[in-house]
Design a protein around this motif. Structure first.
Motif, PDB file in Angstrom:
ATOM      1  N   THR A 190      31.321  48.100  45.179  1.00 15.96           N
ATOM      2  CA  THR A 190      30.980  46.805  44.594  1.00 15.96           C
ATOM      3  C   THR A 190      31.298  46.832  43.100  1.00 15.96           C
ATOM      4  O   THR A 190      31.098  47.847  42.435  1.00 15.96           O
ATOM      5  CB  THR A 190      29.487  46.500  44.804  1.00 15.96           C
ATOM      6  N   THR A 191      31.791  45.721  42.574  1.00 19.85           N
ATOM      7  CA  THR A 191      32.096  45.637  41.146  1.00 19.85           C
ATOM      8  C   THR A 191      31.139  44.656  40.465  1.00 19.85           C
ATOM      9  O   THR A 191      30.283  44.056  41.099  1.00 19.85           O
ATOM     10  CB  THR A 191      33.555  45.199  40.924  1.00 19.85           C
ATOM     11  N   ALA A 192      31.289  44.532  39.150  1.00 16.03           N
ATOM     12  CA  ALA A 192      30.518  43.592  38.316  1.00 16.03           C
ATOM     13  C   ALA A 192      29.044  43.980  38.181  1.00 16.03           C
ATOM     14  O   ALA A 192      28.201  43.131  37.905  1.00 16.03           O
ATOM     15  CB  ALA A 192      30.653  42.159  38.830  1.00 16.03           C
ATOM     16  N   TRP A 193      28.723  45.273  38.345  1.00 16.31           N
ATOM     17  CA  TRP A 193      27.362  45.763  38.086  1.00 16.31           C
ATOM     18  C   TRP A 193      27.351  46.778  36.941  1.00 16.31           C
ATOM     19  O   TRP A 193      26.291  47.275  36.555  1.00 16.31           O
ATOM     20  CB  TRP A 193      26.785  46.456  39.333  1.00 16.31           C
ATOM     21  N   GLN A 194      28.527  47.066  36.362  1.00 14.66           N
ATOM     22  CA  GLN A 194      28.656  48.203  35.453  1.00 14.66           C
ATOM     23  C   GLN A 194      27.879  48.065  34.150  1.00 14.66           C
ATOM     24  O   GLN A 194      27.723  49.051  33.430  1.00 14.66           O
ATOM     25  CB  GLN A 194      30.135  48.481  35.165  1.00 14.66           C
ATOM     26  N   GLU A 195      27.379  46.871  33.840  1.00 10.78           N
ATOM     27  CA  GLU A 195      26.501  46.749  32.669  1.00 10.78           C
ATOM     28  C   GLU A 195      25.243  47.602  32.841  1.00 10.78           C
ATOM     29  O   GLU A 195      24.597  47.976  31.863  1.00 10.78           O
ATOM     30  CB  GLU A 195      26.106  45.287  32.445  1.00 10.78           C
ATOM     31  N   ASP A 246      33.577  37.785  41.975  1.00 13.54           N
ATOM     32  CA  ASP A 246      33.702  38.069  40.546  1.00 13.54           C
ATOM     33  C   ASP A 246      35.108  37.757  40.049  1.00 13.54           C
ATOM     34  O   ASP A 246      36.092  37.898  40.762  1.00 13.54           O
ATOM     35  CB  ASP A 246      33.339  39.524  40.236  1.00 13.54           C
ATOM     36  N   ALA A 247      35.190  37.293  38.814  1.00  8.93           N
ATOM     37  CA  ALA A 247      36.475  37.022  38.168  1.00  8.93           C
ATOM     38  C   ALA A 247      36.320  37.295  36.670  1.00  8.93           C
ATOM     39  O   ALA A 247      35.381  36.782  36.056  1.00  8.93           O
ATOM     40  CB  ALA A 247      36.913  35.582  38.405  1.00  8.93           C
ATOM     41  N   ILE A 283      40.536  38.196  27.129  1.00  9.14           N
ATOM     42  CA  ILE A 283      39.804  37.008  27.557  1.00  9.14           C
ATOM     43  C   ILE A 283      40.372  36.554  28.893  1.00  9.14           C
ATOM     44  O   ILE A 283      41.571  36.697  29.148  1.00  9.14           O
ATOM     45  CB  ILE A 283      39.907  35.878  26.499  1.00  9.14           C
ATOM     46  N   CYS A 284      39.507  36.028  29.760  1.00 13.04           N
ATOM     47  CA  CYS A 284      39.935  35.619  31.102  1.00 13.04           C
ATOM     48  C   CYS A 284      39.621  34.151  31.345  1.00 13.04           C
ATOM     49  O   CYS A 284      38.605  33.632  30.870  1.00 13.04           O
ATOM     50  CB  CYS A 284      39.230  36.473  32.160  1.00 13.04           C
ATOM     51  N   SER A 285      40.494  33.488  32.088  1.00 14.68           N
ATOM     52  CA  SER A 285      40.199  32.151  32.604  1.00 14.68           C
ATOM     53  C   SER A 285      40.672  32.085  34.052  1.00 14.68           C
ATOM     54  O   SER A 285      41.520  32.869  34.478  1.00 14.68           O
ATOM     55  CB  SER A 285      40.873  31.062  31.766  1.00 14.68           C
ATOM     56  N   GLN A 286      40.120  31.151  34.809  1.00 16.07           N
ATOM     57  CA  GLN A 286      40.484  31.010  36.217  1.00 16.07           C
ATOM     58  C   GLN A 286      41.463  29.858  36.406  1.00 16.07           C
ATOM     59  O   GLN A 286      41.280  28.770  35.850  1.00 16.07           O
ATOM     60  CB  GLN A 286      39.241  30.775  37.075  1.00 16.07           C
TER      61      GLN A 286
END
Length: 240
Positions: A74-79, A139-140, A163-166
């Motif tokens: 799983t990603t987006a938990w690394q904080e 997640d994005a 920086i990211c945008s969708q």
């Protein structure tokens, strides 16, 4: 080896298939109908976790406190990684995490960093990242795109942040790398790195054809982690 599956969606089923092919058994399957609190974790030698970002830390904590090695996809938990490190130290635990378990993607990470170093002196080239995934991906940008963006920022003097945008390229400022996240039906995962100047474009691409590469890497990671203590990544598994 007895593997506990935490998350039994498309990835969980793909991991199960590879595990059987490699002679392993499945000790338990955690999903919304069978939460981790109802599972006897001692039945497994190792757990492989592919669930949701909001559940990842709960699953990690349950396994580490019960001395069950865990591979986290799983990603987006690394904080919460500093908390996880404290948890591992307090419980003499073992965890292996990666934004992507594909062997090809981990080689791609190395190519990306090397190319970023090569391109650093050439200010006429502007870098960008594009990642494309299936519409179910929550997640994005993807965890893989985050690693790629960090790899460029850390190895190319032209960039200090990203920086990211969708859906469309973001508006960037000086020393800012643009990442575009696109969601389309039935795309396992594509990551594109471009360096564009007025006269040409240099492109490297990784395109996953299916989930099998991710599943194989996760099982290889589980085989690596058994009987080890500490925090690891796929770089340790592949000696990169």
């Amino acid at each position: 080896m007895k593997i506990g599956l935490i998350g039994y969606g498309k990835m969980g089923k793909a991991i199960e298939e590879i595990a059987f092919e490699r002679g392993h058994t499945i000790a338990f399957r955690v999903n919304s109908e069978n939460p981790i609190e109802q599972v006897n974790l001692s039945l497994a030698d190792v757990a492989i976790e592919f669930s949701q970002p909001v559940l990842a830390f709960q699953h990690i904590e349950a396994c580490v406190t019960q001395q069950l090695p865990i591979v986290v996809g799983t990603t987006a938990w690394q904080e919460q990684l500093p908390e996880v490190i404290d948890l591992l130290e307090a419980n003499d635990g073992s965890l292996l995490h990666s934004s992507n378990f594909s062997i090809g993607v981990n080689i791609f990470f190395q190519l990306n960093e090397h190319l970023a170093q090569l391109m650093s002196p050439y200010k006429e080239y502007e870098a960008e990242i594009e990642e494309i995934h299936h519409i179910q991906k929550l997640d994005a940008p993807s965890g893989t795109a985050v690693v790629l963006a960090d790899g460029i920022v850390q190895n190319n003097d032209q960039y200090a942040s990203w920086i990211c945008s969708q859906g469309q390229p973001p508006v960037t400022t000086a020393q800012q790398l643009g990442v575009t996240a696109i969601r389309l039906p039935d795309v396992p995962g594509t990551h594109i790195i471009r360096y564009t100047s007025e006269i040409d474009t240099i492109t490297i691409t990784h395109e996953a054809h299916n989930r099998k590469g991710f599943a194989l890497g996760a099982v290889l990671a589980a085989e690596f982690l058994v009987n080890k203590k500490g925090l690891f990544t796929m770089r340790d598994v592949l000696s990169l």
